[in-house]
Design an enzyme around this catalytic site. Structure first.
Site, PDB file in Angstrom:
ATOM      1  CB  ALA A   7     -13.131   8.037  19.846  1.00 30.56           C
ATOM      2  N   GLY A  26      -7.980   7.527 -11.900  1.00 31.07           N
ATOM      3  CA  GLY A  26      -7.575   7.502 -10.502  1.00 31.07           C
ATOM      4  C   GLY A  26      -6.129   7.132 -10.269  1.00 31.07           C
ATOM      5  CD  GLU A  27      -3.108   3.869 -13.972  1.00 32.40           C
ATOM      6  OE1 GLU A  27      -2.165   4.531 -14.465  1.00 32.40           O
ATOM      7  OE2 GLU A  27      -3.505   2.798 -14.452  1.00 32.40           O
ATOM      8  CE  LYS A  37     -10.440  -2.135  24.727  1.00 31.39           C
ATOM      9  NZ  LYS A  37      -9.249  -2.861  24.562  1.00 31.39           N
TER      10      LYS A  37
END
Length: 318
Positions: A229, A43-44, A197
């Site tokens: 959202a 993954g490097e 809110k």
């Protein structure tokens, strides 16, 4: 064009937003540089720059969006490669600056990731950062290098002006977006309303009340980013319940994580307008979402930076 060592600039891009990078390159009359980004089996990230950058001004285009860590490491490693290859100046073009929401210590033992990323960029070799609509403008002060903070609002304002919406009210979905909403309202010669809110916990919002008149009006909700959202759709639904006619929403950055697309689709929002600082995957492209390009704005800013011209005229909302 002012003379610099090498008398030219080069454009490179990571994997985060290839469509925007290609569009910017086309507008600037350049091809993107030859860079190959691959991964080792563990993954490097491996970066190969396959052309000379010695003495050139480099513009490296990369949003640090999902997958955030991978895109951030790509940017850092590419800059390190450029620095070690004796590039003249390295300009990090980051349309969406990730990790910006943790910009202060809100409670004990909080990290300040916006500052951490700023330090990483400088350490990796950035001589300048060009970004758009930071979550908090004061993040510019976390850098000890120049930061060109572009505004996405002029692109959004132009779009809504062309719609010529009657009986318009611009609404801030929370107290933090009031300044942004007021700037849009002034540009559109419209009044402003504010949604008050409270947020019980991260990514959860609850509508309390609306300050301002929205009954019988067409409203535009304005925010800097749309993540899950929740806030924007709750606000839109509240507008409808209070008698608003058509509800539009707009934001610079469409993060759209979790159930965002489902919420937008099922909300009172008739149209959501986003900028392409983050590439919208095909799975998230729905009829309610319209995307506008920031490529002309970034291309113009980058040319002005290269030629040492003023960038401030690009901030005009009128």
């Amino acid at each position: 064009m002012n003379s610099r060592h090498g008398n030219e600039f080069k454009l490179f891009a990571g994997n985060s937003n290839p469509g925007l990078a290609q569009e910017i390159a086309k507008l600037m009359g350049q091809a993107l540089g030859d860079a190959v980004i691959t991964k080792f089996s563990d993954g490097e990230i491996s970066v190969s720059i396959n052309e000379t950058v010695r003495g050139r001004d480099i513009f490296l285009i990369q949003s640090t969006c999902d997958p955030v860590n991978s895109n951030l490491m790509e940017l850092l490693i590419m800059m390190d490669a450029m620095k070690r290859a004796s590039a003249g100046k390295i300009n990090a073009v980051i349309p969406y600056y990730g990790y910006a929401r943790q910009d202060r210590k809100a409670k004990a033992r909080d990290p300040i990731t916006a500052k951490l990323v700023a330090d990483l960029l400088s350490c990796a070799g950035a001589d300048r950062v060009i970004t758009m609509d930071l979550h908090a403008p004061q993040i510019q002060g976390y850098f000890n290098i120049p930061v060109d903070h572009l505004l996405g609002l002029p692109v959004l304002v132009k779009y809504f002006k062309n719609l010529e919406i009657e009986d318009l009210v611009v609404v801030s979905p929370d107290v933090g977006s009031v300044t942004r909403a007021r700037n849009v309202a002034d540009s559109l010669d419209a009044p402003i309303a504010i949604v008050d809110k409270r947020r019980p916990k991260a990514n959860v919002s609850e509508i309390m009340n609306v300050i301002g008149e929205v009954e019988g009006k067409n409203v535009i909700l304005v925010d800097d980013m749309i993540d899950t959202a929740g806030t924007i759709t709750n606000s839109a639904n509240a507008m409808k319940e209070m008698g608003a006619n058509k509800v539009y929403a707009c934001a610079t950055h469409g993060v759209l994580s979790g159930k965002a697309i489902e919420r937008i689709q099922n909300s009172a929002i008739s149209e959501m307008v986003l900028l392409n600082t983050i590439q919208l995957p095909e799975s998230k492209q729905i009829d309610k979402i319209k995307t506008l390009s920031v490529a002309p704005l970034f291309a113009e800013a980058m040319m002005r930076i290269f030629t040492n011209d003023s960038v401030s005229k690009l901030f005009d909302l009128r």
